[in-house]
Design an enzyme around this catalytic site. Structure first.
Site, PDB file in Angstrom:
ATOM      1  N   TRP A 355       0.840  -1.211   0.000  1.00 32.49           N
ATOM      2  CA  TRP A 355       0.000   0.000   0.000  1.00 32.49           C
ATOM      3  C   TRP A 355       0.869   1.253   0.000  1.00 32.49           C
ATOM      4  O   TRP A 355       0.407   2.356  -0.271  1.00 32.49           O
ATOM      5  CB  TRP A 355      -0.932   0.014   1.224  1.00 32.49           C
ATOM      6  CG  TRP A 355      -0.253   0.260   2.565  1.00 32.49           C
ATOM      7  CD1 TRP A 355       0.889  -0.326   3.024  1.00 32.49           C
ATOM      8  CD2 TRP A 355      -0.677   1.154   3.605  1.00 32.49           C
ATOM      9  NE1 TRP A 355       1.182   0.122   4.301  1.00 32.49           N
ATOM     10  CE2 TRP A 355       0.244   1.035   4.671  1.00 32.49           C
ATOM     11  CE3 TRP A 355      -1.758   2.029   3.741  1.00 32.49           C
ATOM     12  CZ2 TRP A 355       0.125   1.774   5.869  1.00 32.49           C
ATOM     13  CZ3 TRP A 355      -1.879   2.759   4.928  1.00 32.49           C
ATOM     14  CH2 TRP A 355      -0.931   2.626   5.968  1.00 32.49           C
ATOM     15  N   GLU A 482       0.489  -2.728  12.490  1.00 30.84           N
ATOM     16  CA  GLU A 482       0.760  -4.176  12.475  1.00 30.84           C
ATOM     17  C   GLU A 482       1.054  -4.758  13.854  1.00 30.84           C
ATOM     18  O   GLU A 482       1.393  -5.921  13.965  1.00 30.84           O
ATOM     19  CB  GLU A 482       1.897  -4.479  11.503  1.00 30.84           C
ATOM     20  CG  GLU A 482       1.525  -4.147  10.076  1.00 30.84           C
ATOM     21  CD  GLU A 482       2.562  -4.568   9.055  1.00 30.84           C
ATOM     22  OE1 GLU A 482       3.648  -5.024   9.454  1.00 30.84           O
ATOM     23  OE2 GLU A 482       2.280  -4.413   7.855  1.00 30.84           O
ATOM     24  N   GLN A 593       2.595   2.014  14.074  1.00 32.60           N
ATOM     25  CA  GLN A 593       2.531   3.153  13.144  1.00 32.60           C
ATOM     26  C   GLN A 593       1.156   3.823  13.215  1.00 32.60           C
ATOM     27  O   GLN A 593       0.230   3.289  13.815  1.00 32.60           O
ATOM     28  CB  GLN A 593       2.783   2.655  11.738  1.00 32.60           C
ATOM     29  CG  GLN A 593       1.762   1.638  11.254  1.00 32.60           C
ATOM     30  CD  GLN A 593       2.336   0.723  10.186  1.00 32.60           C
ATOM     31  OE1 GLN A 593       2.742  -0.389  10.480  1.00 32.60           O
ATOM     32  NE2 GLN A 593       2.364   1.199   8.951  1.00 32.60           N
TER      33      GLN A 593
HETATM   34  C1  BGC Z   1       4.838  -1.511   7.638  1.00 30.49           C
HETATM   35  C2  BGC Z   1       3.837  -1.573   6.502  1.00 30.49           C
HETATM   36  C3  BGC Z   1       4.542  -1.319   5.210  1.00 30.49           C
HETATM   37  C4  BGC Z   1       5.713  -2.264   5.024  1.00 30.49           C
HETATM   38  C5  BGC Z   1       6.526  -1.986   3.777  1.00 30.49           C
HETATM   39  C6  BGC Z   1       5.978  -2.464   7.373  1.00 30.49           C
HETATM   40  O1  BGC Z   1       6.945  -2.320   8.354  1.00 30.49           O
HETATM   41  O2  BGC Z   1       4.242  -1.821   8.861  1.00 30.49           O
HETATM   42  O3  BGC Z   1       2.836  -0.607   6.712  1.00 30.49           O
HETATM   43  O4  BGC Z   1       3.662  -1.434   4.158  1.00 30.49           O
HETATM   44  O5  BGC Z   1       6.574  -2.131   6.136  1.00 30.49           O
HETATM   45  O6  BGC Z   1       7.069  -0.700   3.817  1.00 30.49           O
END
Ligand code: BGC
Length: 748
Positions: A355, A482, A593
């Site tokens: 995303w 996450e 985040q």
């Molecule tokens: C983040 C995601 C992101 C991914 C790639 C992860 O650490 O939590 O939101 O899309 O990294 O950048």
């Protein structure tokens, strides 16, 4: 003013080698070449030697611990397509190395006006002799398949003899680090040589292919000198092409070998082999000077329409323009690919697209390079097929579910909990489509492609959601954060799904107005009833609000969990994901985040100021910013809420994240999303830009530490300049103040 980044080599900081490979990589959206030292480094130094072509990937097995129904059992991984950077020199028999004999002095420069990287070394040979080595590299923005490496050598005050050996190695291994989940665990070689040959005395050619994806990669290399070699030859040895030349070095005269490399692949070309020679002939005819000059000219135009100025704060201005330059280096030149989380600079996240593209990078392209924005969305259109399949695999009866991470359209998340479950990606892509439409007015794109994306993503929400007590709920998904997974009614997801549903309906109405709806509804078996149901679900969407705290809860169970005390957490424990089992993290109120705060950035008018302010302060205390996609969003929303100092401080960290290696992992590749995020923090944050159907609205402020700032942007085919200083803000078109025009408004 010249734009550049420079670093001197420090023998006490050997870790910097891998970091500099990222900072000084050359890319043009198609080719990505890490800034490796040509002569190589001792194996113990663990650097990443890599060359990548956007979209070129192999499918490899992804073992699941238990083979539960329809879990992803295969993934795509970006392929290291060969080594064309290795060049070794020997002067009077002595081999050049930074790490043998007396220490050398080395300076590297990324020249963002010329579009080249330069490495300058003073090599101290035995008996007090010195040699100057200069290496210039370029991935051409004008001829996407062209990479150039110019190797120049000057013997200072003595005559000598040089042997130069240049390699073209078609089969190489990918990088691996089994201790870091953000990198591949095993380093394999994914290409097999089909053809390898030499032509004349200085040209080599190879065609390799992947086994599963059946992608062919063609590389042709050629060597030209500004002096006449005493001898030169090229041969194939152990599946490597090796070029060798002997050059008599005259005191203080520079001898330069220009290595021209052409890359082709079968995603884009039917006849990879034939196209290599054809393009090489064109390049040779036009000369390298032509390509260096056109690179400079291309960048002059680019900076004229994209540069950001912060007079008086050169450091931040340079950091931001470095980020913008990296967005350009990462921008695809066609719709066969998108932008990986690390661009084309390294193998972190295995070259997967997330995303990140639509939510963090697209806003820059929409305003600076709308044709790139369009290509990125077209890539999503082209991969609707696998997204429809993906939805089926997850048990949905209708709609498309875009993969959380992918290269050619299939889901590649190994860990579905914080992968496939991140359904918000559907809404993120829909949001990108609409932002692009608002900024460009490109109705044709909506009619031909955008409306279908909006419709199929919206259909998925109708399938995943359900009514309960009169509200529309979305259960069992993961929002942006996450550290909190598989939840119900994630605020961000519900907001973006609501937007997605509303816009599927609006796009249909727009087509009705233009007389294109009948065909569209026929092609997509769309009925008025289906649209009505979408509208109803959007209006009934569950939007959580907590009366006690007067905030929007991140999801329906979030506030009932214990709070994680971030202040009491030792610094060495960050990022938490490397120190705690995921289940442990999921049971706390702790965020990796921006999540609810991210929704406020996208939808600034849907909650009142007080709710947003309360929520911001609440989530800020429990957010680690372990993801680089976080501080930039905290900056934007702080700006919008009038928290100027916070906005400034988060902006600074975001702008300098890679240049200063603030997350400690820039060696694996740039943080492309954060680069877009730092631009967002300035343009959508400080300048308060909101793009709407009716036009653009700025609500700017000037950080106390600055005298002013300005940036150019494109809106509906025209280039404007926004600037602000102590006397106020203005938007200029063609040198004239247009703040009164009704489509672009500044709220002072
Ligand atoms: C983040 C995601 C992101 C991914 C790639 C992860 O650490 O939590 O939101 O899309 O990294 O950048």
């Amino acid at each position: 003013m010249s734009r550049y980044v420079t670093r001197k080599f420090d023998y006490d900081k050997k870790d910097q080698l891998a970091l500099e490979e990222t900072l000084f990589h050359n890319a043009n959206g198609y080719i990505g070449v890490r800034g490796n030292l040509e002569e190589g480094v001792p194996a113990a130094m663990h650097t990443m030697r890599g060359v990548y072509l956007n979209g070129v990937c192999e499918t490899i097995p992804m073992k699941q611990a238990e083979s539960l129904c329809n879990l992803t059992e295969e993934k795509e991984t970006m392929v290291n397509v060969g080594d064309i950077q290795t060049v070794k020199i020997f002067i009077d028999g002595q081999e050049f190395s930074l790490f043998e004999g007396e220490k050398c002095q080395q300076t590297r420069i990324l020249d963002m006006d010329q579009g080249t990287t330069n490495r300058d070394v003073t090599w101290n040979l035995s008996e007090g002799r010195k040699v100057k080595i200069s290496v210039k590299k370029m991935a051409s923005f004008v001829e996407e398949s062209l990479f150039v490496l110019e190797y120049s050598v000057t013997a200072v005050g003595f005559d000598g003899k040089m042997k130069l050996v240049s390699y073209h190695i078609p089969e190489v291994c990918n990088y691996a680090n089994p201790d870091d989940p953000r990198l591949a665990a095993e380093g394999a070689s994914y290409l097999r040589t089909e053809r390898i040959e030499t032509r004349g005395k200085a040209t080599g050619l190879s065609v390799t292919s992947t086994e599963k994806t059946k992608i062919k990669v063609g590389i042709m290399s050629d060597h030209q000198w500004n002096v006449r070699p005493e001898s030169e030859e090229i041969r194939v040895e152990n599946d490597e092409i090796i070029y060798e030349a002997i050059i008599p070095l005259e005191s203080d005269k520079t001898s330069t070998c220009s290595k021209i490399v052409i890359f082709k692949d079968s995603i884009r070309e039917k006849d990879v082999y034939g196209k290599l020679s054809e393009t090489m002939d064109i390049v040779r005819k036009k000369t390298l000077d032509y390509y260096f000059e056109s690179q400079r000219f291309f960048l002059e135009k680019f900076w004229n329409s994209s540069e950001v100025r912060i007079p008086g704060d050169e450091k931040l201005e340079n950091a931001l323009n470095f980020n913008i330059f990296q967005l350009l280096q990462s921008a695809p030149q066609d719709y066969y690919c998108s932008i990986a989380a690390k661009g084309l600079s390294g193998e972190g996240y295995e070259g997967h697209y997330f995303w990140d593209t639509e939510m963090f990078m697209l806003p820059f392209y929409v305003l600076s390079e709308p044709q790139v924005a369009k290509r990125l969305l077209e890539f999503r259109y082209e991969t609707l097929g696998p997204a429809l399949e993906n939805a089926k695999l997850l048990g949905h009866k209708k709609g498309a579910l875009y993969p959380w991470r992918t290269i050619n359209g299939k889901e590649c998340s190994g860990y579905y909990v914080s992968g496939s479950a991140a359904y918000h990606i559907n809404g993120d892509i829909a949001y990108g489509v609409v932002q692009y439409y608002f900024a460009t007015g490109d109705y044709q794109f909506i009619r031909d492609k955008g409306a279908r994306i909006l419709l199929e993503t919206a259909r998925l929400w109708m399938d995943v959601g359900n009514y309960h007590d009169g509200s529309f709920h979305i259960h069992g998904v993961t929002g942006p954060d996450e550290y909190t997974c598989l939840v119900d009614d994630n605020y961000y997801t519900n907001r973006i799904a609501q937007f997605n549903l509303m816009w599927a309906v609006k796009a249909a109405r727009l087509m009705e107005e233009k007389g294109d709806f009948d065909q569209f509804s026929l092609d997509n078996k769309l009925t008025a009833d289906e649209l009505k149901e979408m509208e109803m679900a959007a209006n009934a969407m569950e939007i959580l609000y907590d009366e006690n705290l007067k905030i929007n809860p991140q999801d329906s169970s979030f506030l009932s969990k214990p709070l994680w005390d971030l202040e009491a957490t030792d610094k060495s424990e960050f990022p938490l994901l490397l120190h705690y089992h995921p289940l442990h993290l999921y049971r706390y109120q702790v965020c990796k985040q921006a999540d609810t705060v991210m929704a406020y950035y996208l939808f600034p008018d849907l909650e009142d100021q007080e709710t947003m302010e309360n929520s911001y302060r609440y989530y800020e205390k429990i957010t680690t910013h372990d993801s680089s996609l976080s501080e930039c969003i905290y900056s934007v929303v702080a700006s919008r809420l009038g928290m100027k100092e916070k906005a400034y401080s988060y902006f600074g960290d975001s702008a300098k994240l890679d240049l200063e290696n603030l997350h400690g992992n820039t060696k694996d590749g740039i943080h492309t999303a954060n680069m877009g995020g730092s631009y967002i923090a300035l343009v959508y944050g400080f300048a308060g830009l909101v793009i709407r159907e009716e036009g653009l609205r700025f609500k700017p402020f000037l950080p106390d530490k600055w005298e002013g700032y300005s940036f150019k942007f494109q809106y509906r085919g025209k280039t404007y300049e926004f600037s602000i200083d102590k006397d106020g803000a203005r938007v200029l078109y063609d040198g004239e103040n247009i703040t009164e025009a009704d489509k672009i408004k500044i709220l002072q």
